[in-house]
Every structure is written in structure tokens, then in C-alpha cells.
Design a protein around this motif. Structure first.
Motif, PDB file in Angstrom:
ATOM      1  N   ILE A 277       0.838  -1.190   0.000  1.00 49.96           N
ATOM      2  CA  ILE A 277       0.000   0.000   0.000  1.00 49.96           C
ATOM      3  C   ILE A 277       0.881   1.251   0.000  1.00 49.96           C
ATOM      4  CG2 ILE A 277      -1.874  -1.167   1.202  1.00 49.96           C
ATOM      5  CD1 ILE A 277      -0.929   0.339   3.758  1.00 49.96           C
ATOM      6  N   GLY A 278       0.279   2.379  -0.304  1.00 47.79           N
ATOM      7  CA  GLY A 278       1.019   3.639  -0.297  1.00 47.79           C
ATOM      8  C   GLY A 278       0.109   4.779  -0.683  1.00 47.79           C
ATOM      9  N   LEU A 279       0.677   5.788  -1.298  1.00 47.50           N
ATOM     10  CA  LEU A 279      -0.061   7.003  -1.628  1.00 47.50           C
ATOM     11  C   LEU A 279       0.223   7.406  -3.075  1.00 47.50           C
ATOM     12  CD1 LEU A 279       0.851   8.949   1.635  1.00 47.50           C
ATOM     13  CD2 LEU A 279      -1.325   7.791   1.169  1.00 47.50           C
ATOM     14  N   MET A 280      -0.570   8.356  -3.573  1.00 43.52           N
ATOM     15  CA  MET A 280      -0.397   8.876  -4.923  1.00 43.52           C
ATOM     16  C   MET A 280      -0.736  10.363  -4.925  1.00 43.52           C
ATOM     17  SD  MET A 280      -2.311   7.635  -8.438  1.00 43.52           S
ATOM     18  CE  MET A 280      -1.457   6.055  -8.496  1.00 43.52           C
TER      19      MET A 280
ATOM     20  N   THR B 242      -3.954  10.827  -2.458  1.00 48.05           N
ATOM     21  CA  THR B 242      -4.965   9.790  -2.333  1.00 48.05           C
ATOM     22  C   THR B 242      -4.242   8.491  -2.022  1.00 48.05           C
ATOM     23  OG1 THR B 242      -6.908   8.786  -3.374  1.00 48.05           O
ATOM     24  CG2 THR B 242      -4.995   9.145  -4.789  1.00 48.05           C
ATOM     25  N   SER B 243      -4.990   7.438  -1.731  1.00 49.75           N
ATOM     26  CA  SER B 243      -4.361   6.203  -1.279  1.00 49.75           C
ATOM     27  C   SER B 243      -4.231   5.201  -2.417  1.00 49.75           C
ATOM     28  CB  SER B 243      -5.162   5.584  -0.138  1.00 49.75           C
ATOM     29  OG  SER B 243      -6.469   5.254  -0.560  1.00 49.75           O
ATOM     30  N   VAL B 244      -3.224   4.350  -2.305  1.00 48.98           N
ATOM     31  CA  VAL B 244      -3.072   3.162  -3.143  1.00 48.98           C
ATOM     32  C   VAL B 244      -3.234   1.974  -2.200  1.00 48.98           C
ATOM     33  CG1 VAL B 244      -1.527   1.828  -4.613  1.00 48.98           C
ATOM     34  CG2 VAL B 244      -1.505   4.334  -4.731  1.00 48.98           C
ATOM     35  N   GLY B 245      -4.347   1.260  -2.323  1.00 44.86           N
ATOM     36  CA  GLY B 245      -4.653   0.220  -1.352  1.00 44.86           C
ATOM     37  C   GLY B 245      -5.311   0.812  -0.118  1.00 44.86           C
ATOM     38  N   GLY B 246      -5.555  -0.027   0.859  1.00 47.44           N
ATOM     39  CA  GLY B 246      -6.308   0.390   2.047  1.00 47.44           C
ATOM     40  C   GLY B 246      -5.449   1.017   3.117  1.00 47.44           C
TER      41      GLY B 246
ATOM     42  N   VAL C 130       7.138  17.138 -10.070  1.00 54.63           N
ATOM     43  CA  VAL C 130       6.059  16.237  -9.654  1.00 54.63           C
ATOM     44  C   VAL C 130       4.850  16.421 -10.562  1.00 54.63           C
ATOM     45  CG1 VAL C 130       4.519  15.559  -7.763  1.00 54.63           C
ATOM     46  CG2 VAL C 130       6.870  16.277  -7.264  1.00 54.63           C
ATOM     47  N   ARG C 131       4.197  15.316 -10.884  1.00 56.76           N
ATOM     48  CA  ARG C 131       2.979  15.329 -11.686  1.00 56.76           C
ATOM     49  C   ARG C 131       1.877  14.597 -10.930  1.00 56.76           C
ATOM     50  NH1 ARG C 131       6.159  18.069 -13.747  1.00 56.76           N
ATOM     51  NH2 ARG C 131       6.833  18.194 -15.936  1.00 56.76           N
ATOM     52  N   VAL C 132       0.637  14.927 -11.256  1.00 55.44           N
ATOM     53  CA  VAL C 132      -0.492  14.172 -10.722  1.00 55.44           C
ATOM     54  C   VAL C 132      -0.344  12.708 -11.162  1.00 55.44           C
ATOM     55  CG1 VAL C 132      -2.991  13.834 -10.863  1.00 55.44           C
ATOM     56  CG2 VAL C 132      -2.042  16.138 -10.637  1.00 55.44           C
ATOM     57  N   GLY C 133      -0.530  11.805 -10.246  1.00 57.56           N
ATOM     58  CA  GLY C 133      -0.363  10.387 -10.535  1.00 57.56           C
ATOM     59  C   GLY C 133       0.966   9.825 -10.102  1.00 57.56           C
ATOM     60  N   ASP C 134       1.913  10.667  -9.704  1.00 58.08           N
ATOM     61  CA  ASP C 134       3.187  10.148  -9.200  1.00 58.08           C
ATOM     62  C   ASP C 134       2.959   9.401  -7.891  1.00 58.08           C
ATOM     63  OD1 ASP C 134       4.665  11.096 -11.298  1.00 58.08           O
ATOM     64  OD2 ASP C 134       5.379  12.889 -10.262  1.00 58.08           O
ATOM     65  N   LEU C 135       3.741   8.366  -7.682  1.00 55.57           N
ATOM     66  CA  LEU C 135       3.593   7.536  -6.492  1.00 55.57           C
ATOM     67  C   LEU C 135       4.304   8.142  -5.294  1.00 55.57           C
ATOM     68  CD1 LEU C 135       4.263   4.075  -8.149  1.00 55.57           C
ATOM     69  CD2 LEU C 135       2.046   5.046  -7.534  1.00 55.57           C
ATOM     70  N   VAL C 136       3.804   7.779  -4.116  1.00 48.11           N
ATOM     71  CA  VAL C 136       4.405   8.219  -2.855  1.00 48.11           C
ATOM     72  C   VAL C 136       4.507   6.998  -1.952  1.00 48.11           C
ATOM     73  CG1 VAL C 136       4.192   9.740  -0.848  1.00 48.11           C
ATOM     74  CG2 VAL C 136       3.334  10.495  -3.090  1.00 48.11           C
ATOM     75  N   SER C 137       5.713   6.658  -1.537  1.00 49.45           N
ATOM     76  CA  SER C 137       5.906   5.507  -0.656  1.00 49.45           C
ATOM     77  C   SER C 137       6.319   5.968   0.739  1.00 49.45           C
ATOM     78  CB  SER C 137       6.960   4.553  -1.232  1.00 49.45           C
ATOM     79  OG  SER C 137       8.213   5.196  -1.352  1.00 49.45           O
ATOM     80  N   PHE C 138       6.055   5.116   1.725  1.00 50.44           N
ATOM     81  CA  PHE C 138       6.471   5.416   3.089  1.00 50.44           C
ATOM     82  C   PHE C 138       7.992   5.301   3.198  1.00 50.44           C
ATOM     83  CE2 PHE C 138       2.102   3.664   3.731  1.00 50.44           C
ATOM     84  CZ  PHE C 138       1.521   4.879   4.083  1.00 50.44           C
ATOM     85  N   ALA C 139       8.590   6.104   4.065  1.00 47.59           N
ATOM     86  CA  ALA C 139      10.051   6.215   4.101  1.00 47.59           C
ATOM     87  C   ALA C 139      10.664   5.891   5.455  1.00 47.59           C
ATOM     88  CB  ALA C 139      10.464   7.630   3.665  1.00 47.59           C
ATOM     89  N   GLN C 140       9.869   5.431   6.417  1.00 46.27           N
ATOM     90  CA  GLN C 140      10.451   5.087   7.706  1.00 46.27           C
ATOM     91  C   GLN C 140      11.379   3.888   7.550  1.00 46.27           C
ATOM     92  OE1 GLN C 140       7.337   5.397   7.000  1.00 46.27           O
ATOM     93  NE2 GLN C 140       6.391   6.918   8.318  1.00 46.27           N
ATOM     94  N   PRO C 141      12.582   3.953   8.100  1.00 46.14           N
ATOM     95  CA  PRO C 141      13.483   2.803   8.008  1.00 46.14           C
ATOM     96  C   PRO C 141      13.001   1.664   8.894  1.00 46.14           C
ATOM     97  CG  PRO C 141      14.443   4.510   9.402  1.00 46.14           C
ATOM     98  CD  PRO C 141      13.198   5.099   8.801  1.00 46.14           C
ATOM     99  N   PRO C 142      13.355   0.419   8.564  1.00 48.85           N
ATOM    100  CA  PRO C 142      12.969  -0.710   9.407  1.00 48.85           C
ATOM    101  C   PRO C 142      13.552  -0.563  10.814  1.00 48.85           C
ATOM    102  CG  PRO C 142      13.838  -1.451   7.292  1.00 48.85           C
ATOM    103  CD  PRO C 142      14.108   0.005   7.379  1.00 48.85           C
ATOM    104  N   LEU C 143      12.826  -1.099  11.776  1.00 49.11           N
ATOM    105  CA  LEU C 143      13.258  -0.994  13.172  1.00 49.11           C
ATOM    106  C   LEU C 143      13.275  -2.390  13.778  1.00 49.11           C
ATOM    107  CD1 LEU C 143      13.906   0.762  15.682  1.00 49.11           C
ATOM    108  CD2 LEU C 143      11.439   0.873  16.117  1.00 49.11           C
TER     109      LEU C 143
END
Length: 351
Positions: free
Chosen positions: A71-74, A86-90, A150-163
Motif C-alpha cells: 500500500i502507499g499514496l499517490m 490519495t491512497s493506493v490500497g487500504g 512532480v505530476r499528478v499520478g506520481d507515487l508516494v511511498s512510506f520512508a520510515q526505516p525498518p526498526l
């Protein structure tokens, strides 16, 4: 036993949102290449690995599957120096404010999810959860610079490093369902030291979070005799402690319901008990909400079973899992495959 923690951390540090899985697919392919005889991509982008069985032709085949998308964002819009999303997935919007993200524009851009002051929000959501339509991404760039990158429709992913937490627990985003990819990898490694009669297809599917398209198309292309889906389920935690949740470290769950074939369920249940692998039975009154939905009804129908790994805080950037549950799942898969005999399909019935 191989420590798969570094591989899992690598997987959840890579983007690979639903419908755009190439970055994580490349990592999986590199890990699977020495463990299978051949690798290929489906027309939709799912990764197929193949191991030939030892039985004479014609051999039966088993498909083990886990989805690799996340999942992620757009980007939904640009307003001056801010991005609407907006969201990609829930995506669970309750935990979004303050999250670190990467905007995948003409170049990768770091950003943070922000929201207006409470007094500027509509009265009906004062002091409550802020819906995603009122959230923004701030990259620190000027409006002019942002519009060039940046354009509309570009993806956005979460960036927190693994812990890494105590007790061999990993926290981070995209553990749903990269943990199951690790379980499949552990299974493949075990099979390199075992004889198996059946052909084995190991599949990392695309688009589970949105369409189930990867599972449906790969199953139609490969036509296995039976299928095993590995996914995650709700881990027990604060406010989530009833019969619908399962403890981290308590083993995997075996799905039971109309989405699961009874012969396969009984086979995995009996095998888990023999190997002293802890498990719980997870009951579904309808379908399971996983790739098993698509696999089960492909073509004439494929006998399918669902194994799930308990995961806390599902569909948030701070999901949490215990490594030994992943290892147990991989071992159970390998043992099941290694014990499949030429006559197994004669036992598959709906009784």
C-alpha cells in the motif's frame, strides 16, 4: 538456519506499490535466482520461479504464492508548494499525519505528511481523525520547483526505516506482504536440500491490494494442481485482543472456510501437529480477502489453502511481525511440498 532479517529489511526499504512492483520484484528475483531452475515474469508482472520435481512425467504441480505489492499514496493534485494525496490500497489515514514519505517524481523527493491546524478544519471533524482529503505532503520545495518535478499520478511511498525491536521483532511499513515473500524464500532454501516429487511454482504476485489480478492471471497461465497462498493476518495487540486476532510468536494461522479446500486444510493441520509447529485456525464465513479468492476460482477451480502470519498494526507504516513465525511458515511449506506423493490428487475431495 539462514538469518532472513537483512533480506526482509531490504524488501521493506524498497518501493513497490500495487501496480508498480518492479523495484521490489528485482530484489526478489536476485534472491530466488540461485534457488530455482528458471525465473520468468507474467505479462502482468508477477514473478514466477520454477523447480522441477523428481517424479516421472506427467507430474503434478503445486503453486505457492505471496503478493509483493504494498500500500502507499499517490499525488492527486498540486496546490502551490503542497501536494494533495490519495491512497493506493487500504491505507489507514489515522496514522498518516507526521509520516515520512518519498515522492517518486522526476526524481525521488523526501517529504512529510501534514495537516492544517484543527481550527481550520470543518467543524464536524474537529478533535477527531482527519480524512485523507484534508492531508498534504510538504517537501520544502518552492511551488515552481515542485511543479517541475512532480505530476499528478506520481507515487508516494512510506520512508520510515525498518526498526529491529526486542524478541526478534521487526517493525516497519510494507511488511504486508513482504514477510510472506521471505517465508517463500525460506521454503525454497529448504527445498534445495530435499527431494520433491512434484513440480513447484513459487510466485510473487502483483496488485493484490487493488485487483487480485496477479494471482488470477498467474494461476491461469501456470494451471497448478493445488495452490498455497501465504499472507498476513491480524496480530493481537492493544484494543485488538479477541478471537479475530492472533498472538505474535504463536505460530501461523490456517484459514478455514469456503475459500479453503478441506483436503489441503487437513493436510497442513496434520503436518503442523506432527512437526510441533504451533498454529491457530482462522475462520472465514465468506472469502478470505486475499489472493486465495482469485486462485480458487481460476479456470475449472484450483484446490487452495491459506496460511497467514500474524501482523500487528496492519495497513499502517508501523506494522510489526516476529521472525520465528516467518521461519515456521517457510518450514511447513517445504515439508508439505517434500511429502507430496504421486497419488496425492486421488485424495483431494470435498469431504
Amino acid at each position: 538456519m539462514t538469518d532472513f532479517t537483512p533480506f526482509l529489511k531490504e524488501l521493506i526499504s524498497a518501493p513497490g506499490l500495487s501496480g508498480h512492483e518492479s523495484p521490489v520484484c528485482d530484489l526478489i528475483a536476485n534472491q530466488w535466482k540461485p534457488l530455482v531452475e528458471k525465473l520468468s515474469l507474467s505479462p502482468l508482472g508477477s514473478l514466477h520461479g520454477f523447480r522441477r520435481g523428481e517424479a516421472p512425467d506427467p507430474r503434478s504441480s503445486v503453486l505457492i504464492s505471496a503478493h509483493m505489492d504494498a500500500i502507499g499514496l499517490m499525488v492527486k493534485g498540486l496546490e502551490e508548494e503542497f501536494l494533495r494525496l490519495t491512497s493506493v490500497g487500504g491505507v489507514d489515514a489515522r496514522v498518516l499525519p507526521g509520516q515520512l514519505v518519498t515522492v517518486h517524481g522526476r526524481q525521488d523527493i523526501p517529504g512529510v505528511v501534514v495537516m492544517p491546524p484543527d481550527w481550520l478544519l470543518p467543524t464536524e471533524i474537529h478533535n477527531g481523525n482527519v480524512p485523507i482529503e484534508y492531508l498534504w505532503i510538504d517537501t520544502g520545495l518552492t511551488a515552481q520547483r515542485l511543479a517541475r518535478l512532480v505530476r499528478v499520478g506520481d507515487l508516494v511511498s512510506f520512508a520510515q526505516p525498518p526498526l529491529e525491536l526486542s524478541g526478534e521483532v521487526i517493525a516497519g511499513h510494507s511488511l504486508d506482504n513482504r514477510v510472506s515473500i521471505v517465508a517463500l524464500t525460506h521454503c525454497l532454501q529448504e527445498l534445495t536440500q530435499r527431494v520433491h516429487q512434484w513440480d513447484v511454482w513459487v510466485v510473487a504476485t502483483v496488485q493484490e491490494e487493488e485487483t487480485l489480478g496477479g494471482a488470477a492471471t498467474s494461476a491461469f497461465q501456470l494451471r497448478p494442481d493445488v495452490a498455497v497462498v501465504v499472507d498476513v493476518t491480524y496480530g493481537r495487540g492493544p484494543g485488538a485482543d479477541d478471537h479475530r486476532t492472533f498472538p505474535l510468536g504463536g505460530g501461523l494461522t490456517l484459514g478455514w472456510g469456503p475459500n479453503v479446500h478441506p483436503t489441503l486444510f487437513k493436510a497442513f493441520k496434520t503436518l503442523a501437529e506432527e512437526l510441533e509447529i504451533p498454529y491457530s485456525v482462522e475462520v472465514f464465513a465468506h472469502h478470505s480477502g486475499t489472493d486465495a479468492i482469485a486462485l480458487q476460482v481460476t479456470a475449472e477451480g484450483i484446490p487452495t489453502v491459506l496460511l497467514s502470519i500474524p501482523l500487528r498494526y496492519m495497513h499502517t507504516p508501523v506494522e510489526m511481525v516476529m521472525m520465528k513465525d516467518i521461519q515456521r511458515t517457510g518450514r511447513l511449506l517445504a515439508e508439505f511440498i517434500a511429502r507430496l506423493g504421486p497419488d496425492f490428487m486421488n485424495k483431494v475431495n470435498m469431504d
